[in-house]
Write an enzyme that holds these catalytic residues in place. Structure first.
Site, mmCIF file in Angstrom:
data_model
loop_
_atom_site.group_PDB
_atom_site.id
_atom_site.type_symbol
_atom_site.label_atom_id
_atom_site.label_comp_id
_atom_site.label_asym_id
_atom_site.label_seq_id
_atom_site.Cartn_x
_atom_site.Cartn_y
_atom_site.Cartn_z
ATOM 1 N N GLN A 223 0.828 -1.204 0.000
ATOM 2 C CA GLN A 223 0.000 0.000 0.000
ATOM 3 C C GLN A 223 0.866 1.258 0.000
ATOM 4 O O GLN A 223 0.346 2.361 -0.065
ATOM 5 C CB GLN A 223 -0.918 0.009 1.241
ATOM 6 C CG GLN A 223 -1.862 -1.176 1.288
ATOM 7 C CD GLN A 223 -2.708 -1.237 2.548
ATOM 8 O OE1 GLN A 223 -3.008 -2.316 3.020
ATOM 9 N NE2 GLN A 223 -3.117 -0.097 3.108
ATOM 10 N N ARG A 370 -8.291 -1.491 8.596
ATOM 11 C CA ARG A 370 -9.255 -0.395 8.514
ATOM 12 C C ARG A 370 -9.381 0.314 9.858
ATOM 13 O O ARG A 370 -10.444 0.324 10.472
ATOM 14 C CB ARG A 370 -10.595 -0.939 8.051
ATOM 15 C CG ARG A 370 -10.895 -0.437 6.640
ATOM 16 C CD ARG A 370 -12.182 -0.962 6.104
ATOM 17 N NE ARG A 370 -12.625 -0.142 4.978
ATOM 18 C CZ ARG A 370 -13.622 -0.455 4.193
ATOM 19 N NH1 ARG A 370 -14.294 -1.553 4.381
ATOM 20 N NH2 ARG A 370 -13.968 0.335 3.203
ATOM 21 N N CYS A 371 -8.272 0.906 10.289
ATOM 22 C CA CYS A 371 -8.186 1.279 11.682
ATOM 23 C C CYS A 371 -7.721 2.692 11.958
ATOM 24 O O CYS A 371 -7.930 3.206 13.036
ATOM 25 C CB CYS A 371 -7.196 0.344 12.357
ATOM 26 S SG CYS A 371 -5.575 0.485 11.594
ATOM 27 N N GLU A 740 -12.475 4.298 6.285
ATOM 28 C CA GLU A 740 -12.509 3.387 7.422
ATOM 29 C C GLU A 740 -13.699 3.602 8.354
ATOM 30 O O GLU A 740 -13.912 2.804 9.274
ATOM 31 C CB GLU A 740 -11.210 3.538 8.238
ATOM 32 C CG GLU A 740 -9.989 3.041 7.503
ATOM 33 C CD GLU A 740 -8.722 3.724 7.964
ATOM 34 O OE1 GLU A 740 -8.671 4.970 7.936
ATOM 35 O OE2 GLU A 740 -7.789 3.036 8.365
#
Ligand code: MCN
Ligand code: CUN
Length: 795
Positions: A223, A370-371, A740
């Protein structure tokens, strides 16, 4: 009379433009890591430890070398001769690439084989004989800190115990005073279990070292390709211009593809040694057992409350289980990430948080899924605490939130933990949600149902979360500042290519970035191709995570387009034979202020940049922009879930899910809605079914899709989405992150709903996943149900 273009028609800001990348994805024409085949390519397979904690007495690889087709067998000892047995982590710890002294978690990399095909490599792995001496195992923070606990990191100097850090933030004295004044103190203990991003595509890479040019090209599921290049340059001391990282199409990332994994390093070394391209593609169990997980954090939460519902103070203590290496991929100076973004949407006079991180015999990770760096835990704890507090006070849970929200006219607002929030309409979002779900009617229905023995429940989760790391003052990775970039090149016919330092993994950047350019320049979105992920061509950027792409790279896209427009204005003045001051802009066109019919299109300006520029002007129409955001963005969300719990079985069904999201100006509402639906589905999955844990021996239970369930369309409930728009005051187009939000805020809504349904039992908490047997146990035994490992396994 205006002749400007219709922005929606050209696919600008607000257009529900179909995702252009789906043209290849839905046709099976994506170009993922495993689609890439290079001439002469070899394959790596990794031998993983079956034990969670053991000393390695010896490794015998001789039988593996004898298998035809095997080119290379690597062990930690051999990596050590190249100084590559250990690698640094993004949290300033070290992590074993291949184990030398001990294995510290089940699934740890012990050796690897490089062979002509992956099957030969796999067979050869099985021919390697490792002699282990088992050691006692630690699978939770309590075990980690008991007197006499086995020392996991005996490789480190100055590490006498298993504690990584003790950290605190907030106003301890002020918080203590708030608790002294409180009418009621509400307490709750929670565990946010280990969860796993599990993108459909696992991790992998192809390293290709060319001896002739000395260039190292690495195709890699990452990413953040530029960070990898920087890390290789700074740590392996390879010359930066001789390293090219290419992140091909990614089959989802969800945070799993931020860390640097041992497999990448092995493939690189193997390619250098064999002078052949070397591919490593991870299998599903390898992914689930060894790569970056999320959460695994415990909370002791306390709230000081006034009888009328006002929150006077908040105390939080968290214990984080980091596994065997402190490998959090997070760029802040805060040890527990952005955990202290908790309670940012509430106006609270005093708060104090203490956090302890420990080593255990589990895979490293901690801040992926997703934090936005532990915001997921922060908001879950916050909203579970809020519901418990409302119950303790006997106040309606919606009203309790409303009383404590930061008011619309109170921005910018300094939170109790020190963040600066800048905009929002929290009460309005809540109202829209309550209205949509039919709150008052549902409460009546619930009462009626209760009389007939049916258990209905409603859960609310409201939160503002910090998205978009940096700014560069407060966020860096290995000293590299957290800004981002965009480069725009407009060709002579008015078509353009845009590159950014972000890396889409399914979020739709190829679609949405073009919409920002369309908005700024009036070029139709379909005339702009977007490219990301190749460090040789893309401008330097910090990649995509923490929903930072829109807040940072997206802002850079706006800024570079504005630079292009400024140059185009000069070209327009030249073409129109007036001075620049007399030129006005409307979407897609410059015109003479005193004669609006006389104008030139942006495309005509582009042609002039290559064919008819004024004397002294540099030819061409291209530029770049680096954007350092002044602040994080703070979207807000209100999620409301209604459920029915079957008291006979503990099974619960979702009746209704309402989501109200305020992510500021929406570039593409359809993409935003997709992000929210996907996020809610992950929230529902974690709350209801995703189970990955450890037994007392440190065996990972659930490292496969038989136990760790991904919800399909069949199980997934339907969602009703609503929006509120509060533009971000510091973003060029007023956008805030969204990627997110629903995963962060969603889980508490589902859990709160189930807990509301079984409230009469006196149970305060059932840990996720709320599997039917746990809910059933809570209802029938009338006690809390913990999900903390170790789990008991049947004899
Ligand atoms: N968007 C918009 N308007 C806004 C905000 C965003 O139209 N006001 C659009 C953006 O243009 C982008 C998408 O929504 O196309 C998400 O934008 P953003 O919130 O900036 O998030 P990122 O692009 O930085 O994505 C990262 C975020 C993270 S951290 C995880 S984890 C996650 C998530 O995105 N992983 C995903 N969503 C995912 N979605 C898919 N399909 N796959 C993943 O791996
Ligand atoms: Cu934390 S998962 Mo996303 O920030 O890549």
């Amino acid at each position: 009379m205006t002749q400007g273009l219709d922005e929606i028609k050209i696919g600008g800001l607000g257009a529900r433009r179909r995702r252009v990348e789906d043209n290849r994805f839905v046709r099976g024409r994506g170009n993922y890591i495993d689609d890439i085949v290079l001439p002469g390519m070899l394959h790596v397979e990794i031998l993983r430890s079956p034990l969670a904690h053991a000393r390695i007495r010896s490794i015998d690889t001789s039988k593996a070398w004898d298998i035809p087709g095997v080119r290379l067998v690597l062990t930690g000892e051999m990596m050590a001769t190249r100084n590559l047995a250990w690698m640094p982590t993004l949290s300033y710890d070290t992590q074993a690439v291949l184990a030398t002294d001990k294995v510290r978690f089940q699934g740890q990399e012990v050796a690897c084989v490089i062979a002509d095909d992956p099957y030969i490599a796999k067979d050869a792995c099985e021919a390697i004989v490792v002699d282990y001496e088992p050691l006692p195992v630690i699978v939770n923070p309590t075990q980690a800190v008991v007197e006499g606990a086995p020392l996991i990191r005996d490789d480190k100097e100055n590490q006498p115990d298993n504690v990584i850090y003790d950290w605190e933030v907030g106003d301890k004295a002020g918080t203590d005073r708030a608790f002294e004044r409180a009418d009621v103190v509400s307490k709750i203990e929670l565990h946010y279990p280990r969860s796993h991003p599990s993108p459909l595509e696992c991790c992998g890479s192809i390293a290709d070292f060319d001896r002739a040019t000395s260039k190292l090209t690495v195709y890699m599921t990452t990413q953040a390709p530029h960070i990898v290049r920087a890390a290789v340059a700074l740590i392996a001391e390879l010359p930066e211009h001789m390293i090219r990282i290419i992140s091909p199409d990614l089959g989802g990332g969800f945070g799993n593809k931020v860390p640097v994994y041992p497999g990448y390093v092995m493939a690189i070394l193997a390619s250098i040694l064999t002078e052949r391209p070397v591919k490593w593609v991870e299998d599903r169990s390898g992914n689930l057992i060894s790569t970056g997980f999320g959460r695994d954090v415990y909370l002791q939460g306390e709230m000081a409350l006034r009888r009328d519902g006002k929150i006077l103070g908040v105390r939080m203590h968290t214990d984080a289980d980091h596994g065997a290496f402190f490998g959090d991929a997070q760029p802040s100076k805060f040890k527990i990430g952005l955990m202290h973004s908790a309670f940012a949407c509430y106006d609270i006079p005093a708060a104090h948080l203490t956090a302890r991180g420990v080593y255990t015999n589990k895979a490293p990770g901690g801040v992926a899924y997703r934090c936005s760096f532990r915001v997921t835990e922060a908001m879950f704890f916050q909203e579970r605490m809020v519901q418990a507090a409302a119950d303790d006070l006997g106040i309606d849970q919606a009203e309790f939130r409303r009383v404590n929200f930061v008011r619309d006219d109170d921005f910018p607002h300094r939170t109790a933990f020190g963040f600066l929030t800048d905009s929002g309409q929290y009460g309005k979002c809540l109202d829209v949600g309550l209205e949509a779900v039919g709150y008052q009617e549902f409460l009546k229905e619930k009462e009626e149902a209760r009389k007939r023995g049916r258990l209905l429940g409603i859960g609310i989760s409201t939160m503002t979360e910090p998205l978009g790391a940096g700014n560069s003052r407060e966020f860096d990775i290995l000293g590299i500042k957290m800004f981002d970039s965009a480069e725009l090149r407009v060709h002579m016919t008015g078509k353009a290519i845009l590159r950014t330092g972000a890396r889409t993994q399914g979020q739709g950047h190829e679609t949405t970035w073009a919409q920002i350019v369309a908005h700024e320049l009036g070029l139709p979105a379909e005339d702009i191709v977007v490219e990301e992920g190749d460090t040789d061509t893309a401008p330097f950027g910090m990649g995509t995570y923490a929903s930072r792409s829109t807040p940072v790279a997206g802002a850079a896209v706006s800024m570079v387009a504005r630079k292009i427009r400024a140059k185009a204005r000069k070209l327009a003045a030249h073409l129109l034979e007036v001075s620049e001051e007399d030129v006005e802009w409307e979407l897609g066109r410059f015109y003479v202020r005193s004669a609006p019919d006389r104008g030139v299109t942006i495309q005509e300006c582009a042609m002039a940049a290559y064919s008819n520029m004024p004397d002294g002007m540099e030819p061409g129409l291209e530029g770049n922009a680096y954007y350092d955001p002044p602040n994080l963005t703070w979207p807000f969300a209100c999620y409301i879930v209604t459920v029915e719990v079957d008291p006979q079985t503990g099974v619960w069904d979702v009746l209704n899910t309402v989501a109200v999201d305020d992510c500021g100006v929406r570039i593409n509402p359809m993409v935003v809605e997709g992000q929210i639906m996907g996020g809610l589905t992950e929230a529902y999955a974690m709350a209801s079914m995703q189970f990955i844990t450890f037994d007392a021996e440190g065996n990972c239970v659930g490292s496969n899709f038989m136990d760790y369930l991904l919800p399909t369309a069949w199980e997934t409930p339907g969602y009703e989405l609503h929006e509120v728009v509060t533009p971000c005051p510091h973003h060029p187009i007023g956008a805030k992150g969204i990627g997110e939000c629903a995963t962060v805020g969603g889980p508490a809504a589902f859990v709160n709903a189930v807990m509301d349904a079984i409230k009469d039992t006196g149970v305060r908490n059932v840990d996720m996943p709320l599997l039917p047997d746990r809910v059933y146990e809570a209802i029938t035994q009338r006690h809390d149900v913990s999900g903390a490992p170790p789990i008991k396994v049947d004899e």
